[in-house]
Design a protein around this motif. Sequence first.
Motif, PDB file in Angstrom:
ATOM      1  N   VAL A 181     -31.061   4.294 -41.986  1.00  0.00           N
ATOM      2  CA  VAL A 181     -30.653   3.042 -42.569  1.00  0.00           C
ATOM      3  C   VAL A 181     -31.469   1.946 -41.515  1.00  0.00           C
ATOM      4  CG1 VAL A 181     -28.739   1.612 -42.391  1.00  0.00           C
ATOM      5  CG2 VAL A 181     -28.440   3.569 -43.523  1.00  0.00           C
ATOM      6  N   GLU A 182     -31.519   2.478 -40.209  1.00  0.00           N
ATOM      7  CA  GLU A 182     -32.047   1.565 -39.122  1.00  0.00           C
ATOM      8  C   GLU A 182     -33.540   1.296 -39.735  1.00  0.00           C
ATOM      9  OE1 GLU A 182     -31.623   5.576 -37.072  1.00  0.00           O
ATOM     10  OE2 GLU A 182     -30.251   4.501 -38.603  1.00  0.00           O
ATOM     11  N   ASP A 183     -34.180   2.431 -39.857  1.00  0.00           N
ATOM     12  CA  ASP A 183     -35.776   2.023 -40.528  1.00  0.00           C
ATOM     13  C   ASP A 183     -35.946   1.318 -41.750  1.00  0.00           C
ATOM     14  OD1 ASP A 183     -36.548   3.493 -38.227  1.00  0.00           O
ATOM     15  OD2 ASP A 183     -36.652   5.579 -39.354  1.00  0.00           O
ATOM     16  N   GLU A 184     -34.806   1.485 -42.556  1.00  0.00           N
ATOM     17  CA  GLU A 184     -34.665   0.504 -43.818  1.00  0.00           C
ATOM     18  C   GLU A 184     -34.482  -0.775 -43.445  1.00  0.00           C
ATOM     19  OE1 GLU A 184     -32.133   0.149 -48.059  1.00  0.00           O
ATOM     20  OE2 GLU A 184     -31.605   1.648 -46.484  1.00  0.00           O
ATOM     21  N   VAL A 185     -33.477  -1.051 -42.610  1.00  0.00           N
ATOM     22  CA  VAL A 185     -33.401  -2.361 -41.802  1.00  0.00           C
ATOM     23  C   VAL A 185     -34.651  -2.866 -41.524  1.00  0.00           C
ATOM     24  CG1 VAL A 185     -32.192  -3.923 -40.352  1.00  0.00           C
ATOM     25  CG2 VAL A 185     -30.960  -2.144 -41.704  1.00  0.00           C
ATOM     26  N   SER A 186     -35.447  -2.298 -40.865  1.00  0.00           N
ATOM     27  CA  SER A 186     -36.478  -2.845 -40.095  1.00  0.00           C
ATOM     28  C   SER A 186     -37.820  -3.123 -41.157  1.00  0.00           C
ATOM     29  CB  SER A 186     -37.290  -1.640 -39.067  1.00  0.00           C
ATOM     30  OG  SER A 186     -38.634  -2.258 -38.602  1.00  0.00           O
ATOM     31  N   TYR A 238     -24.396  -0.930 -44.155  1.00  0.00           N
ATOM     32  CA  TYR A 238     -25.267  -2.190 -44.423  1.00  0.00           C
ATOM     33  C   TYR A 238     -24.422  -3.243 -43.516  1.00  0.00           C
ATOM     34  CZ  TYR A 238     -28.329   0.414 -47.110  1.00  0.00           C
ATOM     35  OH  TYR A 238     -28.931   1.521 -47.823  1.00  0.00           O
ATOM     36  N   GLY A 294     -32.151  -2.866 -46.630  1.00  0.00           N
ATOM     37  CA  GLY A 294     -31.283  -3.052 -45.374  1.00  0.00           C
ATOM     38  C   GLY A 294     -30.313  -4.113 -45.239  1.00  0.00           C
ATOM     39  N   SER A 339     -42.827   0.702 -40.752  1.00  0.00           N
ATOM     40  CA  SER A 339     -42.813  -0.571 -40.666  1.00  0.00           C
ATOM     41  C   SER A 339     -44.054  -1.404 -41.323  1.00  0.00           C
ATOM     42  CB  SER A 339     -42.842  -1.202 -39.109  1.00  0.00           C
ATOM     43  OG  SER A 339     -44.164  -0.854 -38.500  1.00  0.00           O
TER      44      SER A 339
END
Length: 318
Positions: free
Chosen positions: A99-104, A147, A166, A224
């Motif tokens: 999830v943290e990579d999806e947010v980025s 999220y 994200g 990214s």
Amino acid sequence: MIAAEDGAVLAEWPLASLQLAGKAAAPVRLRSGQGDARLALDGPAALAGLRAAGAPLRPPEAGSGRTILIWTVGLAAVFAAVLLLLPRLSASIATLVPVEDEVSLGDSVADSIELMLRHPAACTGADGRAAVEALVRRLAAGRESPYRFRVEVLDSEVPNALAAPGGRILMFRGLIDRMQGPDEFAGVLAHEMGHVLHRHGLQGIIRQQGLSILALLTGGSDLSRLGQAGSELGALSYSRGFEREADEAALKLLAGAGLRRDGLSTLFHRLAKDAGGGPAFLATHPPLEERALLATPDTAGSPAMSEAEWQAVKAMCG
């Protein structure tokens, strides 16, 4: 062996490195294991002296060209198969992304969209901002989700709303100006939250950026960078299946929050008749007649905002 022309030395090849570059027939072509240059001789008779001097003159490996062709065709088939399967596998691949990579990634997508729109100003009216955040909390309450929904209202005439991967959601003034009440705003917001919950943005980028995903999985890229490569609006142009899932999620979110569920229907039907505002927002959505969930809207429930809150939202951009 020395190759010369008009007294000038062109190359010096050790006899032990000489190889046939083709069949031993006129014109005879030689190559050296030390480079890619070729030398043409007059005919097979010229080979006798070279062999007598100790040149091995090995023929080219049989089937080498065929092997290269097989490998090329094989790799092309693999890439084609992966690209054809990506739409079906996108949901499974999306679950592998933290999830943290999806947010980025989503931040990169949203930033790139704002860049495309020449950085429209963020609407920061305090009362409107508070009303939007309260509505987000109400819709998200009781729903387990990894999220944190971040809604930005942008001062742009584009009549649209977008959900980046994200949890980052962009709402444009051009769409809010066409709304006739807070329930329509809530319907659109819930619909975009549905896209986030189903990870549609991430799946869309996976489908669009198939080769980049392959590079990522083989260690040749960075997540990214996909946001920069796949951040065009097309990456967030969802399939009809995605839109139906977002519709279903929106109605569940609205019902769970005790809000009216007719806002999305009234807005979509009105925009469909509005030549100035409909096409931009509805271009990526299936025809209204195919959206059964919008055909019989439920008017039960409370309004999404008070009249004062709604007016504050409409005045956010000044």
